[in-house]
Each structure stands twice: as C-alpha cells, then as structure tokens.
Design a protein around this motif. Structure first.
Motif, PDB file in Angstrom:
ATOM      1  N   THR A   1       0.818  -1.218   0.000  1.00 51.11           N
ATOM      2  CA  THR A   1       0.000   0.000   0.000  1.00 51.11           C
ATOM      3  C   THR A   1       0.845   1.258   0.000  1.00 51.11           C
ATOM      4  OG1 THR A   1      -0.150   0.125   2.427  1.00 51.11           O
ATOM      5  CG2 THR A   1      -1.817  -1.208   1.271  1.00 51.11           C
ATOM      6  N   ALA A   2       2.138   1.136  -0.317  1.00 43.55           N
ATOM      7  CA  ALA A   2       3.048   2.276  -0.340  1.00 43.55           C
ATOM      8  C   ALA A   2       3.030   3.036   0.980  1.00 43.55           C
ATOM      9  CB  ALA A   2       2.703   3.207  -1.504  1.00 43.55           C
ATOM     10  N   GLY A   3       2.878   2.299   2.068  1.00 47.66           N
ATOM     11  CA  GLY A   3       2.886   2.900   3.391  1.00 47.66           C
ATOM     12  C   GLY A   3       1.624   3.642   3.770  1.00 47.66           C
ATOM     13  N   CYS A   4       0.588   3.492   2.959  1.00 51.46           N
ATOM     14  CA  CYS A   4      -0.652   4.255   3.198  1.00 51.46           C
ATOM     15  C   CYS A   4      -1.594   3.585   4.201  1.00 51.46           C
ATOM     16  CB  CYS A   4      -1.412   4.446   1.880  1.00 51.46           C
ATOM     17  SG  CYS A   4      -0.526   5.439   0.667  1.00 51.46           S
ATOM     18  N   VAL A   5      -1.398   2.297   4.457  1.00 54.31           N
ATOM     19  CA  VAL A   5      -2.376   1.549   5.254  1.00 54.31           C
ATOM     20  C   VAL A   5      -1.669   0.813   6.382  1.00 54.31           C
ATOM     21  CG1 VAL A   5      -4.089  -0.319   5.233  1.00 54.31           C
ATOM     22  CG2 VAL A   5      -3.916   1.264   3.278  1.00 54.31           C
ATOM     23  N   THR A   6      -2.230   0.900   7.572  1.00 59.49           N
ATOM     24  CA  THR A   6      -1.801   0.098   8.721  1.00 59.49           C
ATOM     25  C   THR A   6      -2.835  -0.996   8.941  1.00 59.49           C
ATOM     26  OG1 THR A   6      -0.726   1.994   9.772  1.00 59.49           O
ATOM     27  CG2 THR A   6      -1.279   0.105  11.182  1.00 59.49           C
ATOM     28  N   PRO A   7      -2.423  -2.252   9.007  1.00 65.00           N
ATOM     29  CA  PRO A   7      -3.412  -3.313   9.174  1.00 65.00           C
ATOM     30  C   PRO A   7      -4.129  -3.229  10.513  1.00 65.00           C
ATOM     31  CG  PRO A   7      -1.192  -4.195   9.392  1.00 65.00           C
ATOM     32  CD  PRO A   7      -1.050  -2.783   8.926  1.00 65.00           C
ATOM     33  N   GLU A   8      -5.334  -3.733  10.520  1.00 67.42           N
ATOM     34  CA  GLU A   8      -6.142  -3.795  11.738  1.00 67.42           C
ATOM     35  C   GLU A   8      -6.177  -5.241  12.222  1.00 67.42           C
ATOM     36  OE1 GLU A   8      -9.934  -1.751  11.017  1.00 67.42           O
ATOM     37  OE2 GLU A   8      -8.960  -0.840   9.267  1.00 67.42           O
ATOM     38  N   TYR A   9      -5.879  -5.444  13.500  1.00 65.63           N
ATOM     39  CA  TYR A   9      -5.737  -6.785  14.054  1.00 65.63           C
ATOM     40  C   TYR A   9      -6.927  -7.106  14.960  1.00 65.63           C
ATOM     41  CZ  TYR A   9      -0.866  -5.798  12.748  1.00 65.63           C
ATOM     42  OH  TYR A   9       0.275  -5.438  12.074  1.00 65.63           O
ATOM     43  N   LEU A  10      -7.637  -8.184  14.640  1.00 65.83           N
ATOM     44  CA  LEU A  10      -8.729  -8.610  15.516  1.00 65.83           C
ATOM     45  C   LEU A  10      -8.230  -9.500  16.649  1.00 65.83           C
ATOM     46  CD1 LEU A  10     -11.536  -9.396  12.910  1.00 65.83           C
ATOM     47  CD2 LEU A  10     -10.892  -7.210  13.956  1.00 65.83           C
ATOM     48  N   ALA A  11      -7.050 -10.129  16.465  1.00 57.95           N
ATOM     49  CA  ALA A  11      -6.416 -10.954  17.496  1.00 57.95           C
ATOM     50  C   ALA A  11      -7.332 -12.062  18.007  1.00 57.95           C
ATOM     51  CB  ALA A  11      -5.935 -10.080  18.661  1.00 57.95           C
ATOM     52  N   LEU A  12      -8.062 -12.686  17.091  1.00 60.67           N
ATOM     53  CA  LEU A  12      -8.913 -13.826  17.435  1.00 60.67           C
ATOM     54  C   LEU A  12      -8.082 -15.099  17.388  1.00 60.67           C
ATOM     55  CD1 LEU A  12     -12.061 -12.763  15.386  1.00 60.67           C
ATOM     56  CD2 LEU A  12     -11.721 -12.602  17.871  1.00 60.67           C
ATOM     57  N   PRO A  13      -8.545 -16.167  18.021  1.00 62.84           N
ATOM     58  CA  PRO A  13      -7.727 -17.391  18.111  1.00 62.84           C
ATOM     59  C   PRO A  13      -7.509 -18.071  16.771  1.00 62.84           C
ATOM     60  CG  PRO A  13      -9.908 -17.753  19.060  1.00 62.84           C
ATOM     61  CD  PRO A  13      -9.789 -16.285  18.822  1.00 62.84           C
ATOM     62  N   ASP A  14      -6.287 -18.390  16.469  1.00 65.85           N
ATOM     63  CA  ASP A  14      -5.927 -19.102  15.249  1.00 65.85           C
ATOM     64  C   ASP A  14      -6.585 -20.488  15.264  1.00 65.85           C
ATOM     65  OD1 ASP A  14      -4.678 -19.967  12.948  1.00 65.85           O
ATOM     66  OD2 ASP A  14      -2.742 -20.340  13.902  1.00 65.85           O
ATOM     67  N   GLY A  15      -7.275 -20.794  14.175  1.00 61.32           N
ATOM     68  CA  GLY A  15      -7.946 -22.086  14.089  1.00 61.32           C
ATOM     69  C   GLY A  15      -9.286 -22.132  14.781  1.00 61.32           C
ATOM     70  N   GLY A  16      -9.737 -21.009  15.349  1.00 63.75           N
ATOM     71  CA  GLY A  16     -10.981 -21.019  16.100  1.00 63.75           C
ATOM     72  C   GLY A  16     -11.913 -19.877  15.765  1.00 63.75           C
ATOM     73  N   LEU A  17     -11.885 -19.389  14.524  1.00 58.81           N
ATOM     74  CA  LEU A  17     -12.762 -18.286  14.159  1.00 58.81           C
ATOM     75  C   LEU A  17     -14.226 -18.720  14.213  1.00 58.81           C
ATOM     76  CD1 LEU A  17     -10.973 -16.538  11.153  1.00 58.81           C
ATOM     77  CD2 LEU A  17     -10.965 -15.915  13.569  1.00 58.81           C
ATOM     78  N   THR A  18     -15.066 -17.832  14.718  1.00 54.92           N
ATOM     79  CA  THR A  18     -16.503 -18.088  14.764  1.00 54.92           C
ATOM     80  C   THR A  18     -17.251 -16.899  14.180  1.00 54.92           C
ATOM     81  OG1 THR A  18     -16.820 -17.091  16.952  1.00 54.92           O
ATOM     82  CG2 THR A  18     -16.231 -19.446  16.875  1.00 54.92           C
ATOM     83  N   ALA A  19     -18.444 -17.175  13.669  1.00 50.71           N
ATOM     84  CA  ALA A  19     -19.267 -16.107  13.111  1.00 50.71           C
ATOM     85  C   ALA A  19     -19.598 -15.068  14.167  1.00 50.71           C
ATOM     86  CB  ALA A  19     -20.542 -16.702  12.515  1.00 50.71           C
ATOM     87  N   GLU A  20     -19.814 -15.519  15.399  1.00 51.34           N
ATOM     88  CA  GLU A  20     -20.189 -14.600  16.476  1.00 51.34           C
ATOM     89  C   GLU A  20     -19.071 -13.601  16.756  1.00 51.34           C
ATOM     90  OE1 GLU A  20     -22.610 -18.091  16.433  1.00 51.34           O
ATOM     91  OE2 GLU A  20     -20.416 -17.908  16.622  1.00 51.34           O
ATOM     92  N   ALA A  21     -17.829 -14.081  16.816  1.00 51.94           N
ATOM     93  CA  ALA A  21     -16.706 -13.188  17.112  1.00 51.94           C
ATOM     94  C   ALA A  21     -16.403 -12.239  15.955  1.00 51.94           C
ATOM     95  CB  ALA A  21     -15.465 -14.021  17.441  1.00 51.94           C
ATOM     96  N   LEU A  22     -16.698 -12.676  14.739  1.00 53.79           N
ATOM     97  CA  LEU A  22     -16.386 -11.871  13.559  1.00 53.79           C
ATOM     98  C   LEU A  22     -17.466 -10.852  13.218  1.00 53.79           C
ATOM     99  CD1 LEU A  22     -15.026 -14.727  11.281  1.00 53.79           C
ATOM    100  CD2 LEU A  22     -13.676 -12.790  12.103  1.00 53.79           C
ATOM    101  N   ALA A  23     -18.685 -11.094  13.670  1.00 53.58           N
ATOM    102  CA  ALA A  23     -19.837 -10.315  13.201  1.00 53.58           C
ATOM    103  C   ALA A  23     -19.656  -8.814  13.392  1.00 53.58           C
ATOM    104  CB  ALA A  23     -21.109 -10.790  13.892  1.00 53.58           C
TER     105      ALA A  23
END
Length: 445
Positions: free
Chosen positions: A103-125
């Motif tokens: 992104t040519a330094g234009c964007v900083t990623p946003e981290y949800l820090a949810l558990p690897d291997g354990g994503l759920t619809a409820e946590a992502l909604a």
C-alpha cells in the motif's frame, strides 16, 4: 476438511499455466472502486491472494482497509524456538511491514487478534459489520476475502460471514483462493472465477510484501518443528502476472431494491424489442394452452407475469424486491388481473413448502442471480414442486452477467444435467435461450 503435507507438491504450477480454461477467465472490473476492505484469516493471506490487487487499488486512489482476523500463532506447534505468544509478536510486525509494502505505506493493518484455528461467526460479526458499513459509503465499494471453499476452516468461516454481510449491504464481494491452488485441478474451475492482470509494479510490491512475511516463507530455524510453511512449490502459484478471485453472489433484496428505485424500468421491459420478443416466444412455446396453478420466480415489475396470467387460473409471482413488487402490483391492477398473488421472498432460502403440485413454474432471467449452490438447490425445489405433467420453463440472457458468478449458459447447463428432468422444448438464439422441462417418468433415461 483439507489438510496439507508441506512435502506434498500438490498440483504443479506448470499444469495450471497450461490450462486453456484458466487463460480465458474474464477480468474483474475495478473501474471506479473508491473504497475496499480486505480481510485475511491469517497474516500473509492478504499478500498471497490479493497483494497485487491491493497495490493496484491504492495506485488508483481507492481508500483501503486491511483486516486480519488471527495472527496465525498455531502454525508451528512443535517449534523449539517460538512460543505462540512470541510468534504472535513476530507476525504482528511482519504483517505491518507487508501491508506497508503493498500500500506504499498508506495503510496500517487492523488486528482482531482472534484465536488461530478457532474463528466463529459470532466473534467476527461486529468487526465485519463495521468494516463493510464503512465500505458501503463508497460509490463502487468492494469487499475482498478468502474463499469460502478453500479447505481451511478459518478461511471458510471468515469468507461466509463477509459474504453475508457484504451481500446484505449491496457491497460487491470477491473471494481469493489460497490452498485451492494446492489441492485443486485446472480442469474443474470454480463458477464465477475472474482475474486481475498485474503490472510489473504490482508484482514487485507483492514480492516485497512476501519477503516481509519471513516467518512464513523461510524456516524459523534449522531445528525440527521450525520448517518453512510456504515452500517454493506453494509460492510459485502466487508469482503469476494475474490474481484470481471468485465472485460471491450478492444478496438479492438490497441490490434489486436499489435497481428498481434508481430506474422506473431498469430492464426496459416496456420499451425493449428484445424483452417483447422474448416474452412472446416464451408464451408461444408453452406446451399447454391453460395451466391451473403456476409460479413465476423473479417477476420484477410484472411484465411477463401479466402476459402469463392470461394462460393461468391461479398464479403466485415472487420477487426479492418490495420496490419491484409494488410496480408489479400497479401493472396488474391497471390490467384488471386478479388471479395473481404477489410474494416477497429470496429463493431458495425462503421457498414456501406449500408450493407443490404446480402445473407451471417459470424461471426467467433470474437463475444467474444465484450462487452455483443456490441455483442447484432452487432447481431441485422447482423439480419437486411440479405436478407429474407440470412444466418448468427456463429463459435466460446468453451474454456475460457482470459481477454475478453464473451466466445463462451455466444456468441451463445445470438443468440439462438433471436426470430428474426431461426436456420438451428447446429454443436458442443469439441473445436468449428457452428450455421447457417436465419431470422424468420412472423408467425413462
């Protein structure tokens, strides 16, 4: 569930490169995209699957957000040198540097820090709702996410939640495969596959970003348990001058409410010679003069519905758009037609189990507004709902359908595969085709 052996070479890149079908995949239109939100299940997904496209969007002046759901901290469970906590810190930094590169330094990623291997619809909604709502304020918004059939549970849960949310907000959604290149084959491409052609600058930015994902593309150490995750046999699939995406079917209600609000006659059903001819050919092709009970799926403003009503005793006409149904209601009232009941429903999800024993079902210009899975289900429901001598009519435009995963030929091809259906009428010309089926009787091939 698909699991991967890092030593398994999977489908060789040369086999993909030689695929004629892959070379004729249509281009994804990025013209006018001014807001895009890119979702990754793990660090590096965004770069592998969409890094060049993100770079292109940034160069085109689009506002872009990149959101990563987990930090992939469980990637090396037997590592003698890294705990999950330390690997999380490494991935956090690598992700920031990689996203900065594309992104040519234009964007900083946003981290949800949810558990690897354990994503759920409820946590992502919540986070997905917020991000998609931001994108929806753009003129040509785009949501980019992992593929719902990629073979990794985190990829699939994230993709399905984004697909649903984007669809409900009328935000175009495309999904990028990662592991499919490893286990898939070139002779069976997903429906709705499109590509973005990458410039040399796009590819350079993507390569720089991949280098920043050092804990993924190189071993953590030379000790057992620290082996490389993404070896050359995997990375070669992402070194092409194209990136590939699968179109996700939007939710029909917001899309078609908007279409019918912006235009009094969005399909030119009252003025187009094509529309008049198509309806005339369809009604002339019906094998019977009169049908006691009929179902018209995707009636829009009711032009075909009104024409069919003269051949039907009692008819139900269905559309996903309330705005379209209001216009259909006015058309029917103006003509004094009282034998039609209008219903708001998104099919196949809201199929009415009371629709059984029908003598006529018409699916005109609507099959390609389903996902491949939805169309298969809808076709099955229609077949089961027919009376023994009932007729199923399919009528569709034969040219490409922009931003939807199917086209008319796909829709009719699926029906022709069904052993439960016997074709009675076939009409095909340059712009549209009509097939009329009845249920296959026992003993028929």
């Amino acid at each position: 569930m698909v699991t991967f052996d890092h030593r398994d070479p999977g489908t060789p890149e040369q086999e993909w490169a030689d695929s004629k079908a892959l070379r004729v995949v249509p281009e994804l239109d990025l013209e006018g995209v001014d807001r895009a939100v890119v979702f990754a299940a793990h660090p590096d997904d965004e770069t592998l699957g969409a890094g060049g496209t993100v770079h292109r969007l940034i160069q085109n002046g689009a506002a872009v957000r990149v959101i990563v759901a987990t930090l992939g901290e469980k990637s090396h469970p037997d590592s003698p040198t890294h705990t999950q906590e330390s690997l999380s810190r490494v991935r956090h930094q690598e992700m920031a540097e990689a996203v900065g590169a594309i992104t040519a330094g234009c964007v900083t990623p946003e981290y949800l820090a949810l558990p690897d291997g354990g994503l759920t619809a409820e946590a992502l909604a919540g986070p997905i709702n917020d991000a998609v709502a931001w994108a929806a304020h753009g003129n040509q918004p785009l949501a980019v996410v992992t593929w719902v059939k990629d073979g990794h549970p985190d990829h699939e849960v994230l993709a399905e939640q984004v697909r649903q949310t984007a669809g409900a907000a009328a935000v175009r959604c495309v999904q990028y495969p990662i592991w499919w290149w490893h286990w898939g084959t070139p002779n069976k491409l997903p429906r709705g596959l499109v590509h973005v052609t990458l410039s040399d600058e796009d590819r350079d930015a993507k390569q720089q970003a991949l280098e920043h994902h050092a804990s993924q593309v190189r071993p953590l150490s030379d000790q057992p348990g620290d082996e490389v995750l993404l070896g050359p046999h995997i990375l070669e699939h992402f070194e092409r001058d194209r990136e590939y995406f699968i179109l996700a079917a939007p939710h029909q209600t917001p899309v078609f409410n908007r279409v019918h609000t912006e235009s009094e006659d969005p399909w030119n059903v009252d003025s187009s010679r094509y529309e008049h001819r198509k309806r005339d050919v369809l009604t002339a092709s019906l094998p019977r003069e009169l049908y006691p009970r009929a179902l018209d799926i995707g009636c829009s403003t009711g032009a075909l519905t009104a024409q069919l009503a003269a051949r039907v005793d009692v008819m139900t006409a269905v559309d996903a758009s309330d705005v379209a149904l209001d216009k259909a209601r006015a058309r029917l009232a103006e003509r004094g037609l009282k034998n039609v009941q209008l219903r708001n429903a998104v099919l196949p999800e809201q199929w009415d189990p009371e629709w059984t024993g029908l003598d006529l079902i018409v699916v005109s210009e609507v099959g390609y507004f389903c996902s491949p899975e939805q169309w298969k289900e809808l076709l099955t429901l229609c077949t089961k709902a027919l009376s023994p001598d009932g007729h199923l009519v399919l009528c569709h435009w034969r040219h490409p359908i922009k931003d939807w995963p199917l086209d008319g030929d796909d829709v009719h091809r699926e029906a022709r595969r069904r052993r439960t259906l016997t074709r009675l009428v076939e009409h095909r010309e340059a712009d549209f085709e009509i097939d009329i089926y009845t249920r296959t009787r026992r003993g028929r091939a």
